[in-house]
Scaffold this motif. Structure first.
Motif, mmCIF file in Angstrom:
data_model
loop_
_atom_site.group_PDB
_atom_site.id
_atom_site.type_symbol
_atom_site.label_atom_id
_atom_site.label_comp_id
_atom_site.label_asym_id
_atom_site.label_seq_id
_atom_site.Cartn_x
_atom_site.Cartn_y
_atom_site.Cartn_z
ATOM 1 N N UNK A 147 -0.420 -1.775 -34.480
ATOM 2 C CA UNK A 147 0.820 -2.427 -34.932
ATOM 3 C C UNK A 147 0.979 -2.291 -36.439
ATOM 4 N N UNK A 148 -0.122 -2.518 -37.184
ATOM 5 C CA UNK A 148 -0.064 -2.440 -38.642
ATOM 6 C C UNK A 148 0.219 -1.016 -39.115
ATOM 7 N N UNK A 149 -0.423 -0.025 -38.498
ATOM 8 C CA UNK A 149 -0.262 1.354 -38.937
ATOM 9 C C UNK A 149 1.098 1.928 -38.566
ATOM 10 N N UNK A 150 1.637 1.505 -37.430
ATOM 11 C CA UNK A 150 2.947 2.008 -37.012
ATOM 12 C C UNK A 150 4.093 1.239 -37.647
ATOM 13 N N UNK A 151 3.797 0.069 -38.216
ATOM 14 C CA UNK A 151 4.863 -0.757 -38.779
ATOM 15 C C UNK A 151 5.831 -1.234 -37.725
ATOM 16 N N UNK A 152 5.303 -1.565 -36.542
ATOM 17 C CA UNK A 152 6.153 -1.980 -35.424
ATOM 18 C C UNK A 152 6.769 -3.341 -35.722
ATOM 19 N N UNK A 153 8.010 -3.536 -35.289
ATOM 20 C CA UNK A 153 8.665 -4.828 -35.434
ATOM 21 C C UNK A 153 7.829 -5.909 -34.767
ATOM 22 N N UNK A 154 7.573 -7.004 -35.490
ATOM 23 C CA UNK A 154 6.637 -8.022 -35.023
ATOM 24 C C UNK A 154 7.239 -8.950 -33.968
ATOM 25 N N UNK A 155 8.570 -9.002 -33.877
ATOM 26 C CA UNK A 155 9.205 -9.854 -32.869
ATOM 27 C C UNK A 155 9.192 -9.164 -31.515
ATOM 28 N N UNK A 156 9.001 -9.966 -30.456
ATOM 29 C CA UNK A 156 8.988 -9.457 -29.087
ATOM 30 C C UNK A 156 10.306 -9.819 -28.421
ATOM 31 N N UNK A 157 11.037 -8.825 -27.947
ATOM 32 C CA UNK A 157 12.314 -9.060 -27.289
ATOM 33 C C UNK A 157 12.148 -8.949 -25.786
ATOM 34 N N UNK A 158 12.827 -9.861 -25.064
ATOM 35 C CA UNK A 158 12.788 -9.871 -23.601
ATOM 36 C C UNK A 158 14.110 -9.393 -23.031
ATOM 37 N N UNK A 159 14.051 -8.846 -21.828
ATOM 38 C CA UNK A 159 15.268 -8.444 -21.130
ATOM 39 C C UNK A 159 16.070 -9.669 -20.719
ATOM 40 N N UNK A 160 15.382 -10.742 -20.327
ATOM 41 C CA UNK A 160 16.030 -12.011 -19.964
ATOM 42 C C UNK A 160 15.470 -13.116 -20.849
ATOM 43 N N UNK A 161 16.098 -14.293 -20.804
ATOM 44 C CA UNK A 161 15.686 -15.400 -21.639
ATOM 45 C C UNK A 161 14.372 -16.024 -21.183
ATOM 46 N N UNK A 162 13.843 -16.911 -22.051
ATOM 47 C CA UNK A 162 12.567 -17.554 -21.761
ATOM 48 C C UNK A 162 12.671 -18.470 -20.543
ATOM 49 N N UNK A 163 13.786 -19.217 -20.447
ATOM 50 C CA UNK A 163 13.956 -20.150 -19.332
ATOM 51 C C UNK A 163 13.893 -19.469 -17.967
ATOM 52 N N UNK A 164 14.740 -18.471 -17.723
ATOM 53 C CA UNK A 164 14.670 -17.755 -16.444
ATOM 54 C C UNK A 164 13.316 -17.088 -16.208
ATOM 55 N N UNK A 165 12.692 -16.614 -17.292
ATOM 56 C CA UNK A 165 11.376 -15.982 -17.152
ATOM 57 C C UNK A 165 10.349 -16.978 -16.636
ATOM 58 N N UNK A 166 10.337 -18.183 -17.215
ATOM 59 C CA UNK A 166 9.384 -19.209 -16.789
ATOM 60 C C UNK A 166 9.639 -19.636 -15.344
ATOM 61 N N UNK A 167 10.920 -19.772 -14.979
ATOM 62 C CA UNK A 167 11.245 -20.135 -13.602
ATOM 63 C C UNK A 167 10.797 -19.032 -12.634
ATOM 64 N N UNK A 168 11.013 -17.797 -13.026
ATOM 65 C CA UNK A 168 10.547 -16.690 -12.200
ATOM 66 C C UNK A 168 9.029 -16.678 -12.071
ATOM 67 N N UNK A 169 8.328 -17.010 -13.167
ATOM 68 C CA UNK A 169 6.876 -17.088 -13.124
ATOM 69 C C UNK A 169 6.389 -18.181 -12.191
ATOM 70 N N UNK A 170 7.034 -19.347 -12.236
ATOM 71 C CA UNK A 170 6.670 -20.442 -11.325
ATOM 72 C C UNK A 170 6.878 -20.033 -9.871
ATOM 73 N N UNK A 171 7.963 -19.313 -9.613
ATOM 74 C CA UNK A 171 8.225 -18.855 -8.245
ATOM 75 C C UNK A 171 7.139 -17.881 -7.786
#
Length: 220
Positions: free
Chosen positions: A82-106
Motif C-alpha cells: 500500500x505504501x509503495x503503490x500510494x494506494x488510496x487509503x479509503x475503502x469504497x463499497x459497492x453498497x452501503x454499510x447498513x445493507x452489508x451488515x444485514x446481508x452478513x447477518x442473513x
C-alpha cells in the motif's frame, strides 16, 4: 472439562465471526489490515485450543503457521505494498454499510441453519465450529463482492481461507503435510498478488476494480 472445552472453542470461533463483521465495517485500508491481523491471532488461539482439546500436537504447528503468516508476514507485506503503490487509503463499497451488515447477518443465520442440519450426527463441538467456519467463509466471500479496492478483496480472500482452516481443525484436524502446503500456497499467492498489484497500478494508475471495469468498457 468438556463444558469448558466447548465454551472456550465456542467463544473463539464466535470471535472470528465477530471480527469478520469488523472487516466488513472498516473503511480504511490500514485499519482493515490491522483487523485482519487480529482475526489471524484469534484463529491461532482457536487452533491451539483445538490442539489441546483433541490432544493433537500437530495442530500447534498449524496455530504457529497461522500466527506467523497471517498475523505478521501478510499484514506487514500488504502495508508495504500500500505504501509503495500510494494506494488510496479509503475503502469504497459497492453498497452501503447498513445493507452489508444485514446481508452478513442473513449469511450467518443461513450458515447456522444449514450446518446444524447437515452435521447433526457429528460431535456438538465440531458441529458448532463448522457452523461458525461456514459463516466466516461466506462473510469473506461477501467482502470480496462488495469491495471496490483490489487490496481489500485480497483481505476478503484471506479471511475466507481462515474459515476453511477453522473448519478443517474443528473436524478433528488435518494432516501436517496439508497444513504446510497450505501455508506455502498462501505465501506464493501473496507474492503473485503483490506482483499483479504492482503491474496493475503501473499500467492503469489504480487498483479500483470499478475503474478497471470502465477501462475495459472503453477499450471495447
Amino acid at each position: 472439562m468438556k463444558g469448558l472445552a466447548f465454551d472456550v472453542a465456542h467463544l473463539l470461533a464466535g470471535g472470528l465471526v465477530l471480527i469478520s463483521f469488523m472487516l466488513l465495517y472498516q473503511n480504511r485500508l490500514y485499519a482493515l489490515l490491522n483487523v485482519f491481523a487480529l482475526q489471524a491471532v484469534v484463529l491461532s488461539l482457536s487452533v491451539a485450543w483445538q490442539a489441546y482439546v483433541q490432544d493433537a500436537n500437530h495442530l500447534y504447528i498449524t496455530a504457529a503457521i497461522a500466527f506467523a503468516f497471517k498475523a505478521v508476514i501478510i499484514p506487514l507485506a500488504l502495508h508495504r505494498i500500500i505504501a509503495q503503490l500510494g494506494i488510496q487509503r479509503d475503502v469504497e463499497n459497492v453498497v452501503g454499510v447498513g445493507p452489508t451488515m444485514l446481508g452478513g447477518l442473513a449469511l450467518v443465520a443461513l450458515s447456522e441453519v444449514v450446518m446444524l442440519r447437515i452435521a447433526s450426527d457429528v460431535d456438538v463441538l465440531a458441529q458448532e465450529d463448522l457452523a461458525f467456519a461456514l459463516s466466516v467463509v461466506l462473510l469473506g466471500m461477501l467482502m470480496m463482492v462488495i469491495r471496490r479496492n483490489a487490496v481489500s478483496m485480497v483481505v476478503g480472500f484471506m479471511s475466507l481461507e481462515n474459515g476453511l482452516i477453522l473448519a478443517a481443525t474443528g473436524a478433528k484436524g488435518m494432516p501436517l503435510v496439508v497444513e504446510i502446503s497450505v501455508a506455502f500456497s498462501v505465501l506464493v499467492a501473496l507474492v503473485v498478488i503483490g506482483v499483479f498489484l504492482f503491474r496493475i497500478s503501473e499500467r492503469f494508475d489504480t487498483v479500483d476494480a470499478h475503474a478497471l471495469d470502465r477501462f475495459q468498457g472503453d477499450r471495447r
